[in-house]
Design a protein around this motif. Structure first.
Motif, PDB file in Angstrom:
ATOM      1  N   ALA A 128     -84.568  12.130  47.084  1.00  0.00           N
ATOM      2  CA  ALA A 128     -83.332  11.629  47.697  1.00  0.00           C
ATOM      3  C   ALA A 128     -82.931  12.497  48.893  1.00  0.00           C
ATOM      4  CB  ALA A 128     -82.212  11.605  46.662  1.00  0.00           C
ATOM      5  N   ALA A 129     -83.132  13.800  48.759  1.00  0.00           N
ATOM      6  CA  ALA A 129     -82.817  14.703  49.875  1.00  0.00           C
ATOM      7  C   ALA A 129     -83.758  14.458  51.050  1.00  0.00           C
ATOM      8  CB  ALA A 129     -82.922  16.157  49.405  1.00  0.00           C
ATOM      9  N   ASP A 130     -85.032  14.218  50.762  1.00  0.00           N
ATOM     10  CA  ASP A 130     -86.009  13.943  51.830  1.00  0.00           C
ATOM     11  C   ASP A 130     -85.682  12.625  52.544  1.00  0.00           C
ATOM     12  OD1 ASP A 130     -87.408  16.250  51.330  1.00  0.00           O
ATOM     13  OD2 ASP A 130     -88.883  15.286  50.015  1.00  0.00           O
ATOM     14  N   VAL A 131     -85.270  11.625  51.766  1.00  0.00           N
ATOM     15  CA  VAL A 131     -84.917  10.331  52.358  1.00  0.00           C
ATOM     16  C   VAL A 131     -83.715  10.487  53.288  1.00  0.00           C
ATOM     17  CG1 VAL A 131     -83.998   8.036  51.864  1.00  0.00           C
ATOM     18  CG2 VAL A 131     -85.889   8.938  50.506  1.00  0.00           C
ATOM     19  N   ALA A 132     -82.715  11.244  52.824  1.00  0.00           N
ATOM     20  CA  ALA A 132     -81.520  11.451  53.645  1.00  0.00           C
ATOM     21  C   ALA A 132     -81.870  12.195  54.938  1.00  0.00           C
ATOM     22  CB  ALA A 132     -80.474  12.232  52.844  1.00  0.00           C
ATOM     23  N   ALA A 133     -82.719  13.221  54.814  1.00  0.00           N
ATOM     24  CA  ALA A 133     -83.128  13.995  55.998  1.00  0.00           C
ATOM     25  C   ALA A 133     -83.925  13.121  56.968  1.00  0.00           C
ATOM     26  CB  ALA A 133     -83.962  15.200  55.558  1.00  0.00           C
ATOM     27  N   ARG A 134     -84.810  12.279  56.426  1.00  0.00           N
ATOM     28  CA  ARG A 134     -85.611  11.398  57.281  1.00  0.00           C
ATOM     29  C   ARG A 134     -84.730  10.415  58.044  1.00  0.00           C
ATOM     30  NH1 ARG A 134     -86.965   6.420  56.310  1.00  0.00           N
ATOM     31  NH2 ARG A 134     -86.771   6.567  54.035  1.00  0.00           N
ATOM     32  N   LYS A 135     -83.790   9.816  57.351  1.00  0.00           N
ATOM     33  CA  LYS A 135     -82.909   8.848  58.008  1.00  0.00           C
ATOM     34  C   LYS A 135     -82.077   9.501  59.106  1.00  0.00           C
ATOM     35  CE  LYS A 135     -82.498   5.554  54.196  1.00  0.00           C
ATOM     36  NZ  LYS A 135     -81.579   4.892  53.235  1.00  0.00           N
ATOM     37  N   ALA A 193     -92.698  12.011  59.864  1.00  0.00           N
ATOM     38  CA  ALA A 193     -93.980  11.660  59.253  1.00  0.00           C
ATOM     39  C   ALA A 193     -94.236  12.489  57.994  1.00  0.00           C
ATOM     40  CB  ALA A 193     -95.107  11.849  60.259  1.00  0.00           C
ATOM     41  N   GLU A 194     -93.912  13.772  58.068  1.00  0.00           N
ATOM     42  CA  GLU A 194     -94.108  14.648  56.909  1.00  0.00           C
ATOM     43  C   GLU A 194     -93.186  14.259  55.755  1.00  0.00           C
ATOM     44  OE1 GLU A 194     -95.284  17.687  54.330  1.00  0.00           O
ATOM     45  OE2 GLU A 194     -96.247  16.641  56.005  1.00  0.00           O
ATOM     46  N   LEU A 195     -91.947  13.902  56.080  1.00  0.00           N
ATOM     47  CA  LEU A 195     -91.003  13.486  55.041  1.00  0.00           C
ATOM     48  C   LEU A 195     -91.455  12.184  54.383  1.00  0.00           C
ATOM     49  CD1 LEU A 195     -87.627  14.357  56.804  1.00  0.00           C
ATOM     50  CD2 LEU A 195     -88.551  15.437  54.748  1.00  0.00           C
ATOM     51  N   LYS A 196     -91.996  11.272  55.173  1.00  0.00           N
ATOM     52  CA  LYS A 196     -92.519  10.025  54.603  1.00  0.00           C
ATOM     53  C   LYS A 196     -93.677  10.315  53.648  1.00  0.00           C
ATOM     54  CE  LYS A 196     -91.268   6.729  58.252  1.00  0.00           C
ATOM     55  NZ  LYS A 196     -91.795   5.790  59.290  1.00  0.00           N
ATOM     56  N   ARG A 197     -94.529  11.269  54.050  1.00  0.00           N
ATOM     57  CA  ARG A 197     -95.650  11.642  53.182  1.00  0.00           C
ATOM     58  C   ARG A 197     -95.131  12.205  51.860  1.00  0.00           C
ATOM     59  NH1 ARG A 197     -98.377  15.682  51.292  1.00  0.00           N
ATOM     60  NH2 ARG A 197     -96.923  17.185  52.189  1.00  0.00           N
ATOM     61  N   LYS A 198     -94.117  13.058  51.932  1.00  0.00           N
ATOM     62  CA  LYS A 198     -93.539  13.651  50.726  1.00  0.00           C
ATOM     63  C   LYS A 198     -92.902  12.588  49.836  1.00  0.00           C
ATOM     64  CE  LYS A 198     -91.249  17.484  50.989  1.00  0.00           C
ATOM     65  NZ  LYS A 198     -90.228  18.482  51.396  1.00  0.00           N
ATOM     66  N   GLU A 199     -92.294  11.577  50.459  1.00  0.00           N
ATOM     67  CA  GLU A 199     -91.688  10.491  49.679  1.00  0.00           C
ATOM     68  C   GLU A 199     -92.748   9.724  48.902  1.00  0.00           C
ATOM     69  OE1 GLU A 199     -89.157   8.021  52.145  1.00  0.00           O
ATOM     70  OE2 GLU A 199     -88.473   9.800  53.231  1.00  0.00           O
ATOM     71  N   LEU A 200     -93.895   9.470  49.551  1.00  0.00           N
ATOM     72  CA  LEU A 200     -94.986   8.763  48.880  1.00  0.00           C
ATOM     73  C   LEU A 200     -95.538   9.574  47.715  1.00  0.00           C
ATOM     74  CD1 LEU A 200     -96.916   7.287  51.957  1.00  0.00           C
ATOM     75  CD2 LEU A 200     -95.560   6.019  50.276  1.00  0.00           C
ATOM     76  N   VAL A 201     -95.693  10.868  47.944  1.00  0.00           N
ATOM     77  CA  VAL A 201     -96.188  11.757  46.881  1.00  0.00           C
ATOM     78  C   VAL A 201     -95.210  11.764  45.703  1.00  0.00           C
ATOM     79  CG1 VAL A 201     -96.725  14.145  46.277  1.00  0.00           C
ATOM     80  CG2 VAL A 201     -97.533  13.202  48.453  1.00  0.00           C
ATOM     81  N   ALA A 202     -93.924  11.863  46.029  1.00  0.00           N
ATOM     82  CA  ALA A 202     -92.903  11.870  44.975  1.00  0.00           C
ATOM     83  C   ALA A 202     -92.922  10.555  44.202  1.00  0.00           C
ATOM     84  CB  ALA A 202     -91.520  12.105  45.585  1.00  0.00           C
TER      85      ALA A 202
END
Length: 207
Positions: A54-61, A98-107
């Motif tokens: 959720a934190a990664d999604v917020a940071a990406r947006k 791009a890195e945050l999207k990768r982390k979201e997929l991994v999560a």
């Protein structure tokens, strides 16, 4: 000139549904996670991953909003390196996105695995809860069965009275509707109380 009073409008019916406070239970069962440590660990891991995602999604947006608002030239980092320039801030943010999207997929993949493990643990965890509450369940079941036995005896005694009245050729209608039909016949082997007590005994409970 006569003055006519306006008829009073009836008050609108209050259709508000009264809120009934939930009944306070006389017993609190332990949660599955409290009696099954493996499930607790899996649930904690799931919660931590979800919070991190959720934190990664917020940071990406937020980064994507900043990129959309930035009207400066966008130079790819690799291109900037070839021409001896520092990558633009917008380009760096794109890399971060791009890195945050990768982390979201991994999560997401990790959560799928954890969810399957939690589902597989649930039956064992539920059995553990039942084992934990068994002593109290036995006590309460015994109390219920004793009360039902007393009701069964009282039912038979009431039935004896009614039979005694009828034996004198007198209708029991004058006593009102006092027969507990929902219990079944007082002498019927299949009456409800007898049937329930039989089921309890067949389940292995000493009653």
């Amino acid at each position: 000139m006569p003055i006519f009073s306006k008829p009073k409008r009836p008050k609108a019916e209050d259709r508000t549904i009264a809120r009934v406070a939930p009944r306070k239970l006389s017993f609190t069962a332990p949660a599955s996670r409290d009696v099954f440590p493996e499930l607790a660990d899996a649930l904690d891991t799931q919660e931590n991953i979800m919070k991190s995602r959720a934190a990664d999604v917020a940071a990406r947006k937020l980064l994507q909003e900043e990129i959309a608002a930035d009207k400066s030239p966008d130079v790819d980092p690799d291109v900037a390196a070839l021409i001896g320039e520092t990558p633009s801030e917008k380009a760096i943010k794109r890399q971060q996105v791009a890195e945050l999207k990768r982390k979201e997929l991994v999560a997401g993949s990790a959560l799928e695995i954890i969810e399957k493990r939690i589902a597989a643990m649930q039956p064992k965890a539920e059995r553990a809860v039942c084992v934990a509450v068994r002593p109290e369940a036995d006590l309460r079941l015994a109390a219920l069965c004793e009360a039902l036995k007393a009701v069964d005896v009282a039912h038979a005694e009431l039935n004896d009275l009614l039979l005694a009245v009828e034996a004198q050729g007198v209708s029991t209608d004058g006593l009102g509707q006092i027969r507990p039909h929902f219990l079944g016949g007082a002498q019927d082997p299949q009456r409800r109380i007898a049937g329930y007590l039989k089921e309890v005994r067949e389940a292995g409970c000493a009653v």
